[in-house]
Write an enzyme that holds these catalytic residues in place. Sequence first.
Site, PDB file in Angstrom:
ATOM      1  N   TRP A  96      -6.427   2.847 -11.299  1.00 62.25           N
ATOM      2  CA  TRP A  96      -5.635   3.369 -12.418  1.00 62.25           C
ATOM      3  C   TRP A  96      -4.137   3.261 -12.154  1.00 62.25           C
ATOM      4  O   TRP A  96      -3.331   3.686 -12.956  1.00 62.25           O
ATOM      5  CB  TRP A  96      -5.967   4.847 -12.664  1.00 62.25           C
ATOM      6  N   ASP A  97      -3.775   2.646 -10.994  1.00 57.91           N
ATOM      7  CA  ASP A  97      -2.379   2.658 -10.565  1.00 57.91           C
ATOM      8  C   ASP A  97      -1.436   1.990 -11.568  1.00 57.91           C
ATOM      9  O   ASP A  97      -0.224   2.180 -11.517  1.00 57.91           O
ATOM     10  CB  ASP A  97      -2.248   1.995  -9.187  1.00 57.91           C
ATOM     11  N   GLU A 143      -9.101  13.292  -5.478  1.00 54.53           N
ATOM     12  CA  GLU A 143     -10.385  12.791  -4.967  1.00 54.53           C
ATOM     13  C   GLU A 143     -11.018  13.722  -3.940  1.00 54.53           C
ATOM     14  O   GLU A 143     -12.064  13.402  -3.394  1.00 54.53           O
ATOM     15  CB  GLU A 143     -10.170  11.405  -4.361  1.00 54.53           C
ATOM     16  N   LYS A 148      -5.863  16.454  -3.080  1.00 50.43           N
ATOM     17  CA  LYS A 148      -5.368  15.259  -2.392  1.00 50.43           C
ATOM     18  C   LYS A 148      -4.037  14.834  -2.999  1.00 50.43           C
ATOM     19  O   LYS A 148      -3.132  14.394  -2.323  1.00 50.43           O
ATOM     20  CB  LYS A 148      -6.385  14.135  -2.567  1.00 50.43           C
ATOM     21  N   GLN A 149      -3.961  14.951  -4.331  1.00 48.97           N
ATOM     22  CA  GLN A 149      -2.792  14.424  -5.046  1.00 48.97           C
ATOM     23  C   GLN A 149      -2.658  15.147  -6.370  1.00 48.97           C
ATOM     24  O   GLN A 149      -3.542  15.894  -6.778  1.00 48.97           O
ATOM     25  CB  GLN A 149      -2.973  12.937  -5.279  1.00 48.97           C
TER      26      GLN A 149
HETATM   27  C1  BGC Z   1      -5.876   7.430  -4.675  1.00 50.42           C
HETATM   28  C2  BGC Z   1      -6.126   6.882  -6.060  1.00 50.42           C
HETATM   29  C3  BGC Z   1      -5.547   5.482  -6.143  1.00 50.42           C
HETATM   30  C4  BGC Z   1      -6.115   4.625  -5.042  1.00 50.42           C
HETATM   31  C5  BGC Z   1      -5.503   3.245  -5.053  1.00 50.42           C
HETATM   32  C6  BGC Z   1      -6.438   6.483  -3.641  1.00 50.42           C
HETATM   33  O1  BGC Z   1      -6.131   6.947  -2.367  1.00 50.42           O
HETATM   34  O2  BGC Z   1      -6.499   8.677  -4.530  1.00 50.42           O
HETATM   35  O3  BGC Z   1      -5.527   7.703  -7.023  1.00 50.42           O
HETATM   36  O4  BGC Z   1      -5.853   4.907  -7.375  1.00 50.42           O
HETATM   37  O5  BGC Z   1      -5.846   5.214  -3.811  1.00 50.42           O
HETATM   38  O6  BGC Z   1      -4.126   3.303  -4.907  1.00 50.42           O
END
Ligand code: BGC
Length: 840
Positions: free
Chosen positions: A385-386, A524, A649-650
Site C-alpha cells: 500500500w506504500d 501489523e 507497529k506503526q
Molecule cells: C509495513 C507495511 C508496509 C510494508 C512494505 C511493513 O513493514 O508494516 O505497512 O507496507 O512494510 O513497506
Amino acid sequence: MTERTAALPHPGDPAWTLAYEGFAPEQQGLREALTAIGNGYMVSRGALPWERGDDTHYPATYLAGGYNRLITRIAERDIVNEDLVRLPDWSGLMVHFDGENPIDLADTTWREVRHWLDLRHGVLHLSLIATDPSGRETALHLARVVSMDQPHLAALELTLTPLNWSGRVVIDSGLNGHLINAGVKRYRQLSSTHLEATDAATFQAHTDGPDGPGEEEMIALVSTFSQARLRVGQAARTRLLTAEGRSHPVERRDALAEDGRVRHTLTVQMTHGEPVTVEKVAALYTSRDTAISEPGLAAREAVAEAPPASALVAAHGATWERLWQQADVVFEVDDPEVDPATVQMNVRLHIFHLLQTLSPHSADLDVGVPARGWHGEAYRGHVFWDELFILPFLTLHFPEISAAMLRYRARRLPKARAAARAAGHGGAMFPWQSGSDGREESQVMHLNPRSGRWIPDNTWVQRHVSLAIAVNVANHLAATGDQGFLDNFGAELLIDITRFFASLAEHDPATDRYSIHQVMGPDEYHDGYPEGHRLAGRTALSNNAYTNVLVAWLMGTAGDLLAGLEAARRDQIMGRLGIAPEEPDRWAEMAKKMVVPVMDDGVLEQFEGYAELKEFDWEGYRARYGDIQRLDRILEAEGDSANRYKLSKQADALMLCYLFPEPELSHLLERLGVPFGPEAWQRTINTYLARTSHGSTLSYLVHAWVMARSHPEDAWGMFKTALASDLTDVQGGTTAEGIHLGAMAGTVDLVMRGFSGLAVRRAGDTVGLHFDPVANRRVRRLAFRVRFRGHWLGVEQTPDSLTLTPGPDWDPRTPVLVGGRSMPLGPGRPETIRLTGAPA
Ligand code: BGC
C-alpha cells in the site's frame, strides 16, 4: 620506484552528494543500496566492480517488475514465492596486477577510499589508491551510470594509473549469469535459483570506435527466468582508452564463453604515471520490451550502436538536470544539531531514488510501486500500500508516472474481482502484496530470526490496500482533471473498490450501522484477538477505525463523483460498469452509517475491543532490549504475543490524521455521528504517540506529519528521524536489503506538502490549491514547484512569507487560498503573502 600522487576526482557540492570516506565492511550493504543507480527500467546496486558477492558485498541488477515464482518445501508445506530476480551481472570488472594479483580486500591494501553519488548527474563514483602485495601502488577511479537517457544502456569507466610501477595488468570484463537471489539472509532457506542462463557467446560487430569505424568483438548472454520464462538479452563491449580518448594498445585479448558466463580478458602494458581507462558499455532488453524482434538481438545491436561511455554519461547527466528542474525541493534548515547541507542532500537523495525506481521510462512499463525500490530483495520487490505515500509527490510533478502506476492496478482488476468473488464479495479486492499478475503474493509463513521459528503470516487481511488505491485515484483526478484517465480506468478502479467495501460491510438492523469484520489495519502487530478477550475466536479484527472511516469517505467520494458528472457521461459510466441505480443509494447511506469505534474521552479506538487490551510495559522492555522496534519478534520469542497489548507497529488510527487535516476529519466523523474536534483530535494523537514502537519506517513519517501540527515542539526531532531513516539505517540492517521507498517519497512530500499545508481541494464544481503553512523556525527556506492541471506553480516559503510564482500559462480562474483567504494569481506574476503567528 618513485611515487607519484594521482589527481583523483573528489566529491562535489555536499548538498548534491552522498559521500563516504574509507571502507567499512559492515556498512557496505547499506552503501550499495543507497548508491544504487537506476532509471526506472533497471537498477544496479552500488557494489565495487571486482566483488562477486558474499556476506559483505552484493552486486546485483534488477529489472523493474522482473519477477519469477519458485516453490520451497518448509515446515511440511509447499511455500510459493514470487521474487524480484537478480539478473546476470553486467557490471563486473576484475583487475589483476601483473596478471596475478586480483584487486580484492584480502590481498590489497586501500587508502584514500572515497565512494560517492553525484545526485545532480546520477553518477556513482569510487576512487582509491590500491597497494598490491608487491608494493605496487595504483590509483583507481570508477564512474558508473545506468542511463536515464537511454534506458536499456549502462556504462562504466574505470581509470587506472600506476603510481610507482610499470608493467602488465589483466582486466577481466564479463556478463555473469551464475547468480542466485541471496540478498536477504532470512530468505536463504527458500529456493533461489531463478535464472536459466542459456546462451553465452562472443560476436563481432561493426562499430564507430575511438579510432574510427571497424570491427569489434563483444560478448552476449541470453538467460531465461525459470518459471516466468522471461528472456533477458544482455550484451557488452569493453574498450581500453588512453587519457586522450584514443584506443590503448592491448597486448592480448581473449574471450571465454562457457555455460551461463562470458568474458573478455584484456592484457595491457601500463606505464608509470600514465592512466588507462577501461570502458564497459552494456545493453539489456527483455522479451517484454516493445519495438524489438528478440531481446538478445536487440541488446547486441544496442551495444554496437552505443556512443562512447563518456558521451553516454554526459547525455545521462543532462537528462537528470532536466528532471531536477521539475522535481527539486530546496530545503534550507537552521539547526545546530545537523549539517544543513546533509539535510538538503538527504531530501534530494530521496527524490533521486524515487525517480530511479519510477521514472518517465516506467510510465511505459507495466509495473507497480515496489515498497523497497528495485534496489534489493527485501519483500521480494512486491507492491504493497506504500503508493499511498509515494504517488502524491509524483502526481504533483510527473502525473504521467502516477497514472501509469494506477494503470498497473487497473490491469489487475480482473484478478482483484476474482479474489473478491472467491471471498464471497462483489467489486474488486486488491491483494495485500502484488507482483506480476495481481494475485495475492503475501507469504503465508515468515521466519522470526529471534526465535528461529517459522510462524503464520496473516498480514494479507489488510484490506485497506484497496483504499490506498482509491485515495490515489481521487487525488490524481483532482490534481490533473484528466478526463481520459477517468474514462479509461480511473472510474472503474474507484467504483469497483467502492463496490467491494459496500459488499464487505455488514448491516446490523438493530443499530442501523455498518461493520467490517475480518480485517487488519496498517498496524501489523495485531492480527487477531488474544485468548480471553471478549471477541476471541473471531478471525482477524473487527471495525478497524482507519478502514471504516476511509470506507465512509470512499462511499461519499464515489457518490459525489458520479453525481458531479454531466448526465451523458454519468449514464455512459454507469452503463459500462453496470451500476444499478440503488447502488449509489447504499453508498450514500454507508457514508453516514459506518461503525466508528471510540474510547473514553472521544479518542478513536484503533479497532473494536482495543480498549480492553493490556497496557504494555514500555520502560521495562526498553531497559531490557534497547531497540524495541520489532516488538512482534521480541514477544513471539518470549512465547508471548503483541496481540495482547496496547501497542502498535506503526500509525494506524493516526493514518486518518495524516490523510485529513483536523477540520476535514472532524467533518467526516460528524457525518458519521461521531463528535470530534480539535480536543479529541489532540487526545487521539497523544494516545497513539505513546504506544507506537515504529517497527516500520512509514511510522516515523506519519507521526512527523501529524506532530507538525499537533506537537510542533517535538515534531522536528521526529521529522529528522524520518528523513534520516535510510541514511542512518534506523532499523539496523534493513536498508541494505532495499530502500524504503514509502518513507523516502513520503518525507519529501512531508517537506513539501506537510510544511506548506498544500492540499488540492474541491469546493463545489471547482478544484483549487489551498496552502496552510506551518511556520517552523528551523526551516529557513523551502522552495519547490508543483504541476496543477498542467500548469506549473513555484512555491517558496520562509518563516514569515509565502511566495507563489505561477508559470506563464497559469489559469487565473484557479482558486488559490492561503490560510483560508483567497489569493488570485495571474500568469507569470509572483505574489507574496506575509505569514503571521510565532513559528514553533
Ligand atoms: C509495513 C507495511 C508496509 C510494508 C512494505 C511493513 O513493514 O508494516 O505497512 O507496507 O512494510 O513497506
